[in-house]
Design an enzyme around this catalytic site. Structure first.
Site, PDB file in Angstrom:
ATOM      1  N   ARG A   1     -67.356 -14.137  24.833  1.00 22.62           N
ATOM      2  CA  ARG A   1     -66.794 -14.264  26.177  1.00 22.62           C
ATOM      3  C   ARG A   1     -66.418 -12.884  26.739  1.00 22.62           C
ATOM      4  NH1 ARG A   1     -62.657 -12.839  29.374  1.00 22.62           N
ATOM      5  NH2 ARG A   1     -61.269 -13.021  27.572  1.00 22.62           N
ATOM      6  N   ASP A   2     -65.364 -12.296  26.236  1.00 24.40           N
ATOM      7  CA  ASP A   2     -64.937 -11.008  26.790  1.00 24.40           C
ATOM      8  C   ASP A   2     -66.006  -9.949  26.531  1.00 24.40           C
ATOM      9  OD1 ASP A   2     -63.342  -9.216  28.074  1.00 24.40           O
ATOM     10  OD2 ASP A   2     -61.671  -9.311  26.683  1.00 24.40           O
TER      11      ASP A   2
ATOM     12  N   HIS B   1     -54.070  -9.549  22.544  1.00 28.63           N
ATOM     13  CA  HIS B   1     -55.454  -9.257  22.930  1.00 28.63           C
ATOM     14  C   HIS B   1     -55.502  -7.790  23.354  1.00 28.63           C
ATOM     15  CE1 HIS B   1     -59.320 -10.412  25.060  1.00 28.63           C
ATOM     16  NE2 HIS B   1     -58.987  -9.350  25.768  1.00 28.63           N
TER      17      HIS B   1
ATOM     18  N   HIS C   1     -57.442  -4.002  23.883  1.00 34.21           N
ATOM     19  CA  HIS C   1     -58.673  -3.238  24.094  1.00 34.21           C
ATOM     20  C   HIS C   1     -58.490  -1.867  23.458  1.00 34.21           C
ATOM     21  CE1 HIS C   1     -61.004  -5.771  27.034  1.00 34.21           C
ATOM     22  NE2 HIS C   1     -59.879  -6.442  26.900  1.00 34.21           N
TER      23      HIS C   1
ATOM     24  N   CYS D   1     -68.687   0.186  27.153  1.00 40.19           N
ATOM     25  CA  CYS D   1     -69.885   0.985  26.982  1.00 40.19           C
ATOM     26  C   CYS D   1     -69.477   2.318  26.378  1.00 40.19           C
ATOM     27  CB  CYS D   1     -70.582   1.215  28.310  1.00 40.19           C
ATOM     28  SG  CYS D   1     -71.946   2.371  28.145  1.00 40.19           S
TER      29      CYS D   1
ATOM     30  N   ASN E   1     -63.048  -4.658  23.484  1.00 41.64           N
ATOM     31  CA  ASN E   1     -61.973  -5.207  22.660  1.00 41.64           C
ATOM     32  C   ASN E   1     -61.920  -4.440  21.347  1.00 41.64           C
ATOM     33  OD1 ASN E   1     -63.193  -7.893  24.180  1.00 41.64           O
ATOM     34  ND2 ASN E   1     -60.978  -7.913  23.948  1.00 41.64           N
TER      35      ASN E   1
END
Lengths: 314, 314
Positions: free
Chosen positions: B21-22, B212, B214, B245, B254
């Site tokens: 998903r993410d 969650h 990153h 990226c 993530n």
């Protein structure tokens, strides 16, 4: 979920910038002028401890073959504590003659790495500590023994804690003033960091113990957090995470100085280092080496949110 | 240096894989067959919670426009707890109709992000929580509210702790069964993680709180370590660090599942996830998306030292 946890961090951390040595040693040689530009930019960040080169065989490490020329330039930055890596008493003599008396001597805790890296066993490497310590002390300096493969060795596998502790104890007995535990291949993890630090500290009470992590498996800053929680106040880091290649298997740069400084300062731990100046130094470093640096924070362009917009820590 | 520090970690951590998903949402659409290959590989790792897609506007997120088709295939892996992200009651109806009743609803703690991301204020987003909770509960499922910009917002700057806490409390009051605090732009740091967790936990006693992170600034695993020490047992992570990226400014994937699993397992915390299988899943993922993944551990080729050579943890 327990709610009584408190993250206890020191108020200050002493970061040693090692990009000039560990960062550059596997690069194509950077001309003296490029190194001086890097040093100018690094000194401007406020960092006050810089491992500036190593006095080793120019054949083995051509990128640092200009150690004497670099050392000759350092008087232009009088406020910095310069140190240099050496591999043996011969290198120590060169360093002291060049005006650098803060020495780091590498001793691999594992025989496999010691033989591959320095052509001698761990015991043989330890036998040289006393002479190097005498040379440093005789010049008014000090000696830190950097214990390589303190956790794992690429040849021998896991290094037993007892073995690393024995090496630390022997180094201190032979005259080392300080120790630095090196995660040479970037495999250690937070619980192992804390466990080894505890053992070394008990064996060598009163001796400062620094840590040197590589971010090969993305766990370098987590290891740094664990070490800082365990009371370590001296950490090595490399501008831009220099030292690995982000586009090749086996990337193994040091933890990035700007990532370390970012989370420490945001966690109310003072480093004396300015993040914006550090990102500027990373740009100078990137130009000097001619390829992208691995640091995520540097690649992300610093903060997405201007510092002013972020306001006071919350 | 104090020597009484002990790193207290739980015996088990529940990792939710969010790469489907993410990780995929900003990628060029991956064909269904590629997604099924990813799922096959991910399920083989042992991970038992997978956020598999989101039921949102196909125009806004073309990469996940096949949510219904993906959901229709999930019965082939009966042992996995599947969840899906939704943005509003309409999405919740679609998810439930497609057979997924474990829902995550995003509510941005900051108005700036809420308006940019979902075209509504935080208060307006909160007003939808009750209806989505009812839909999930009516289908025998549950609702987790994912609090985006829980620490910082790219538009509004720092999110005051009191504001995030208010959003959490309102979500639980409206029917949310669980909370997940999202570091949407990857700016938070260990001390801020612990501080917010403590405040949310006090405001919402008894409600599970996940995190969650990153890894935009290289501090994701350090934040995870801080959260785990603070008692969090549910963490989101993305295979290969998918979601950013590595070659563009603003990379913001993530935290990489394999890096999280690596340091947890090496620190004697069980995840039920096999690292080698996870690296195989990262390879499948890399083929599916057609570009290198940002994970350092994946790029380093797993361990430099074979597991057998490393032997027992030391």
């Amino acid at each position: 979920m327990p709610s009584d946890f408190d993250l206890v961090l020191p108020t200050e951390i002493d970061v040693r910038e090692v990009g000039m040595r560990d960062g550059l040693q596997l690069e194509a040689p950077v001309p003296l002028e490029g190194k001086l530009a890097m040093l100018d930019a690094l000194v401007a960040t406020g960092v006050r401890r810089i491992e500036v080169t190593s006095f080793v065989s120019p054949k083995a490490v051509p990128a640092l073959a200009d150690a004497d020329r670099v050392a000759a330039e350092l008087s232009r930055w009088p406020d910095v504590h310069w140190s240099a890596l050496v591999a043996n008493p011969r290198g120590a003599v060169r360093a002291v003659d060049a005006g650098i008396a803060e020495l780091e001597l590498v001793v691999s805790a594992s025989d496999g790495h010691s033989r591959a890296n320095a052509g001698r066993s761990t015991a043989e490497a330890l036998a040289g500590v006393g002479e190097v310590a005498d040379l440093a002390h005789g010049a008014g300096g000090s000696l830190e023994v950097v214990v390589a493969t303190a956790w794992d060795c690429p040849f021998d596998g896991r290094t037993p804690i007892a073995r690393t502790v024995d090496v630390c104890r022997a180094a201190v007995t032979a005259g080392a003033d300080a120790l630095c535990l090196g995660d040479t291949i970037g495999t250690t993890t937070p619980a192992r960091v804390v466990r080894l630090l505890d053992a070394v500290r008990r064996a060598c009470p009163g001796t400062p113990v620094a840590v040197h992590f590589h971010d090969t498996r993305g766990t370098g800053q987590a290891n740094a957090l664990a070490a800082v929680q365990a009371g370590v106040t001296q950490l090595d880091a490399s501008v831009g995470g220099l030292g690995g290649c982000p586009f090749a298997p086996g990337a193994s740069g040091n933890i990035a100085t700007e990532e370390l400084v970012y989370w420490l300062e945001e966690s109310d731990v003072r480093t004396g280092i300015d993040l914006d100046a550090l990102l500027a130094a990373a740009r100078v470093t990137e130009e000097a080496v001619g390829h992208p640096l691995p640091s995520s924070l540097y690649r992300a362009g610093g903060r997405s949110v201007p510092r002013t917009a972020l306001g006071a820590p919350a």
